[in-house]
Design a protein around this motif. Structure first.
Motif, PDB file in Angstrom:
ATOM      1  N   LEU A 224       0.835  -1.201   0.000  1.00  0.00           N
ATOM      2  CA  LEU A 224       0.000   0.000   0.000  1.00  0.00           C
ATOM      3  C   LEU A 224       0.867   1.247   0.000  1.00  0.00           C
ATOM      4  O   LEU A 224       1.860   1.320   0.726  1.00  0.00           O
ATOM      5  CB  LEU A 224      -0.912   0.008   1.226  1.00  0.00           C
ATOM      6  CG  LEU A 224      -2.086  -0.966   1.226  1.00  0.00           C
ATOM      7  CD1 LEU A 224      -2.742  -0.993   2.604  1.00  0.00           C
ATOM      8  CD2 LEU A 224      -3.105  -0.583   0.159  1.00  0.00           C
ATOM      9  N   PRO A 225       0.539   2.250  -0.798  1.00  0.00           N
ATOM     10  CA  PRO A 225       1.330   3.488  -0.785  1.00  0.00           C
ATOM     11  C   PRO A 225       1.303   4.130   0.605  1.00  0.00           C
ATOM     12  O   PRO A 225       0.250   4.166   1.261  1.00  0.00           O
ATOM     13  CB  PRO A 225       0.624   4.370  -1.816  1.00  0.00           C
ATOM     14  CG  PRO A 225      -0.113   3.411  -2.706  1.00  0.00           C
ATOM     15  CD  PRO A 225      -0.527   2.276  -1.816  1.00  0.00           C
ATOM     16  N   PRO A 226       2.433   4.633   1.082  1.00  0.00           N
ATOM     17  CA  PRO A 226       2.459   5.204   2.437  1.00  0.00           C
ATOM     18  C   PRO A 226       1.609   6.457   2.597  1.00  0.00           C
ATOM     19  O   PRO A 226       1.214   6.794   3.714  1.00  0.00           O
ATOM     20  CB  PRO A 226       3.950   5.505   2.652  1.00  0.00           C
ATOM     21  CG  PRO A 226       4.540   5.590   1.276  1.00  0.00           C
ATOM     22  CD  PRO A 226       3.755   4.646   0.430  1.00  0.00           C
ATOM     23  N   ASN A 227       1.317   7.154   1.489  1.00  0.00           N
ATOM     24  CA  ASN A 227       0.510   8.379   1.605  1.00  0.00           C
ATOM     25  C   ASN A 227      -0.984   8.097   1.615  1.00  0.00           C
ATOM     26  O   ASN A 227      -1.797   9.013   1.678  1.00  0.00           O
ATOM     27  CB  ASN A 227       0.862   9.352   0.479  1.00  0.00           C
ATOM     28  CG  ASN A 227       0.643   8.746  -0.906  1.00  0.00           C
ATOM     29  OD1 ASN A 227       0.371   7.564  -1.040  1.00  0.00           O
ATOM     30  ND2 ASN A 227       0.780   9.569  -1.931  1.00  0.00           N
ATOM     31  N   ILE A 228      -1.376   6.828   1.540  1.00  0.00           N
ATOM     32  CA  ILE A 228      -2.788   6.452   1.673  1.00  0.00           C
ATOM     33  C   ILE A 228      -2.986   5.996   3.110  1.00  0.00           C
ATOM     34  O   ILE A 228      -2.754   4.842   3.462  1.00  0.00           O
ATOM     35  CB  ILE A 228      -3.172   5.342   0.682  1.00  0.00           C
ATOM     36  CG1 ILE A 228      -2.879   5.766  -0.755  1.00  0.00           C
ATOM     37  CG2 ILE A 228      -4.627   4.962   0.842  1.00  0.00           C
ATOM     38  CD1 ILE A 228      -3.725   6.921  -1.234  1.00  0.00           C
ATOM     39  N   GLU A 229      -3.397   6.943   3.979  1.00  0.00           N
ATOM     40  CA  GLU A 229      -3.474   6.667   5.407  1.00  0.00           C
ATOM     41  C   GLU A 229      -4.899   6.460   5.904  1.00  0.00           C
ATOM     42  O   GLU A 229      -5.131   5.700   6.834  1.00  0.00           O
ATOM     43  CB  GLU A 229      -2.822   7.808   6.193  1.00  0.00           C
ATOM     44  CG  GLU A 229      -1.337   7.972   5.887  1.00  0.00           C
ATOM     45  CD  GLU A 229      -0.720   9.112   6.662  1.00  0.00           C
ATOM     46  OE1 GLU A 229      -1.484   9.847   7.348  1.00  0.00           O
ATOM     47  OE2 GLU A 229       0.505   9.291   6.598  1.00  0.00           O
ATOM     48  N   ARG A 230      -5.862   7.146   5.302  1.00  0.00           N
ATOM     49  CA  ARG A 230      -7.265   7.023   5.717  1.00  0.00           C
ATOM     50  C   ARG A 230      -8.061   6.412   4.565  1.00  0.00           C
ATOM     51  O   ARG A 230      -7.996   6.879   3.432  1.00  0.00           O
ATOM     52  CB  ARG A 230      -7.860   8.387   6.088  1.00  0.00           C
ATOM     53  CG  ARG A 230      -7.322   8.940   7.394  1.00  0.00           C
ATOM     54  CD  ARG A 230      -7.849  10.359   7.635  1.00  0.00           C
ATOM     55  NE  ARG A 230      -9.292  10.420   7.736  1.00  0.00           N
ATOM     56  CZ  ARG A 230      -9.980  10.262   8.868  1.00  0.00           C
ATOM     57  NH1 ARG A 230      -9.319  10.007  10.002  1.00  0.00           N
ATOM     58  NH2 ARG A 230     -11.288  10.356   8.889  1.00  0.00           N
ATOM     59  N   LEU A 231      -8.806   5.330   4.889  1.00  0.00           N
ATOM     60  CA  LEU A 231      -9.557   4.608   3.877  1.00  0.00           C
ATOM     61  C   LEU A 231     -10.991   4.399   4.345  1.00  0.00           C
ATOM     62  O   LEU A 231     -11.267   4.347   5.546  1.00  0.00           O
ATOM     63  CB  LEU A 231      -8.913   3.246   3.602  1.00  0.00           C
ATOM     64  CG  LEU A 231      -7.551   3.246   2.892  1.00  0.00           C
ATOM     65  CD1 LEU A 231      -6.921   1.872   2.981  1.00  0.00           C
ATOM     66  CD2 LEU A 231      -7.709   3.672   1.435  1.00  0.00           C
ATOM     67  N   ALA A 232     -11.877   4.268   3.384  1.00  0.00           N
ATOM     68  CA  ALA A 232     -13.263   3.889   3.651  1.00  0.00           C
ATOM     69  C   ALA A 232     -13.642   2.789   2.672  1.00  0.00           C
ATOM     70  O   ALA A 232     -13.193   2.791   1.516  1.00  0.00           O
ATOM     71  CB  ALA A 232     -14.198   5.087   3.499  1.00  0.00           C
TER      72      ALA A 232
END
Length: 379
Positions: A62-70
Motif C-alpha cells: 500500500l502506498p504510504p501516503n494512503i493513510e485514511r480509507l473507507a
C-alpha cells in the motif's frame, strides 16, 4: 393385534435369542474419515480465511501516503453468499486494512455497503452511492485518501475469488489492487505462513593453535616442515537460504531454519603469505528472533530485534565439526533487506584435522567467534 408373551415359555427361547445375538453381532458403524482442516468448505469460510492470510501479506504494498480509507462496496451474489457471510467478508477486509495495514478505516451512515433489495421471488445487494460524484463529496467530508472497492464470488467447484482495489476518491486513480483465489482448483494452497530468504555473510573464527605445513621451508627429503602458529584466523564467506515462520500472531517472535555453504580461508599469521589454506563447509542452523523495536507497519520490517540460535558447521575433507551457539542483533531496514551481526560461542567441537594431502594440518579454534550478515534478502 396381540403379542404373545414368552414369560411362561421357559428359558429355552431366551437362550436361543442370546445365542443368535452372540453369533451375529450387529454391524458396527465404519469409522468416519478424519476431516481435513484445510479442505474447502461449501460455505466458503475456509477459503475466505486462506484469502485473508494472503491479503495480509500484501499490506506492505500500500502506498504510504494512503493513510485514511473507507470501504465503498464489496459486491457479492446472494446465490453464493448470504447476507451474514457478506458482512463477515466486509468485516474481515476492514480488520486487515486496519490492523495489518496500519491504516485508519472510517465509515459513515452514507456508506451502507450491503443493502438488501427484496422482491417476491428474489433479493439482491446494492450500494447506496452509485455515482462517483457522491463518493467524491463523501470522501471530502470524511477526509479519506481513498476508497476500498471489490467483489467476492464463488465458482461451481467452491473456489472463492476476491478482487480488491484501492483508488483515490477525487481522481479515481487505482493505487493498489489484488486478486486472490482459494479452493480445490488452487495449485499452491498456503498451508504455512512462511518467508523465504537468501543471505550472504562473513564469519571470523580466531585460531587458538594451528599446526600447519610450511611450504616455504622443506626438509632434506623435500617435504614441508610443520609449524605451530597461534595468531591465525579463519575467515569464512558464506551464502545460505532461510525459511522463517511467525510464531506469535502479533509478529513479535519468528523461528527460522537455514542451510548454506561457506569457504573458510586461513591467514593472519606472521608468515601469512606462506600460510595459505582453504576449508569448504556446509552449514545448518536454527534461530529464534524476538522483535522489540518494530515499525508501525510490520510488513515493512522492524528497527531492532535480538536472536539466539544454534549452528553446525561440517567441513569437507576434514575430521571434526564445529558447533556454535549464537546471539546477536538484526534490523530489517526495509521490506526485503535485513542487516545483522552477533557473537558465536564454541563450547564443544573446536578441533579440525585435515585429510589427504593436508593430513598434518590440525586446528583448534578459540571459544568465541563472530558473524556479520551484510546482505539478507526476503522474497
Amino acid at each position: 393385534m396381540r403379542f404373545a408373551s414368552v414369560s411362561g415359555a421357559g428359558p429355552l427361547p431366551a437362550l436361543l435369542l442370546a445365542a443368535s445375538l452372540l453369533c451375529n453381532p450387529p454391524a458396527s458403524a465404519a469409522p468416519a474419515p478424519a476431516a481435513d482442516p484445510f479442505a474447502p468448505s461449501s460455505t466458503g469460510i475456509r477459503q475466505i480465511g486462506e484469502i485473508m492470510g494472503r491479503l495480509t501479506k500484501t499490506m506492505g504494498d500500500l502506498p504510504p501516503n494512503i493513510e485514511r480509507l473507507a470501504l465503498s462496496q464489496i459486491k457479492t451474489d446472494p446465490r453464493e453468499f448470504n447476507p451474514g457471510m457478506s458482512r463477515y467478508i466486509q468485516a474481515q477486509i476492514e480488520e486487515i486494512f486496519r490492523k495489518e495495514g496500519r491504516r485508519t478505516v472510517v465509515t459513515s451512515p452514507e456508506l451502507r455497503t450491503f443493502r438488501v433489495v427484496a422482491t417476491d421471488s428474489s433479493f439482491k445487494f446494492s450500494n447506496t452511492l452509485p455515482s462517483m460524484e457522491d463518493l467524491w463529496k463523501l470522501g471530502d467530508k470524511l477526509r479519506v485518501d481513498g476508497y476500498i472497492e471489490g467483489s467476492c464470488s464463488k465458482s461451481a467447484d467452491n473456489d472463492v475469488i476476491l478482487n480488491l482495489k484501492v483508488f483515490r476518491h477525487r481522481t479515481g486513480e487505482i493505487v493498489w489492487s489484488g486478486s486472490f483465489v482459494a479452493g480445490p482448483n488452487e495449485k499452491k494452497p498456503d498451508i504455512w505462513n512462511l518467508d523465504w530468504s537468501a543471505s550472504a555473510n562473513v564469519r571470523l573464527f580466531p585460531i587458538k593453535q594451528g599446526i600447519l605445513d610450511r611450504p616455504d621451508t622443506l626438509t632434506s627429503a623435500n617435504l614441508p616442515v610443520t609449524d605451530t602458529l597461534s595468531d591465525l584466523a579463519l575467515t569464512m564467506y558464506g551464502v545460505e537460504g532461510t525459511v522463517s515462520e511467525v510464531v506469535t500472531p502479533d509478529k513479535f517472535l519468528l523461528f527460522s531454519v537455514s542451510l548454506g555453504y561457506g569457504l573458510a580461508s586461513g591467514g593472519g599469521g606472521p608468515d601469512s603469505l606462506a600460510v595459505n589454506f582453504n576449508i569448504q563447509m556446509a552449514k545448518f542452523g536454527i534461530e529464534m528472533l524476538g522483535i522489540f523495536f518494530r515499525k508501525s507497519n510490520p510488513d515493512l520490517g522492524y528497527w531492532l530485534g535480538t536472536y539466539v540460535g544454534y549452528q553446525e558447521f561440517i567441513p569437507f575433507l576434514n575430521r571434526g565439526h564445529v558447533s556454535a551457539l549464537t546471539v546477536g542483533y538484526k534490523s530489517r531496514v526495509s521490506r526485503h533487506f535485513t542487516l545483522g551481526g552477533g557473537i558465536m560461542f564454541l563450547p564443544l567441537n573446536r578441533n579440525l584435522k585435515g585429510l589427504g594431502a593436508d593430513e598434518d594440518r590440525f586446528l583448534t579454534l578459540e571459544p568465541v567467534a563472530y558473524e556479520l550478515t551484510y546482505l539478507h534478502y526476503t522474497f
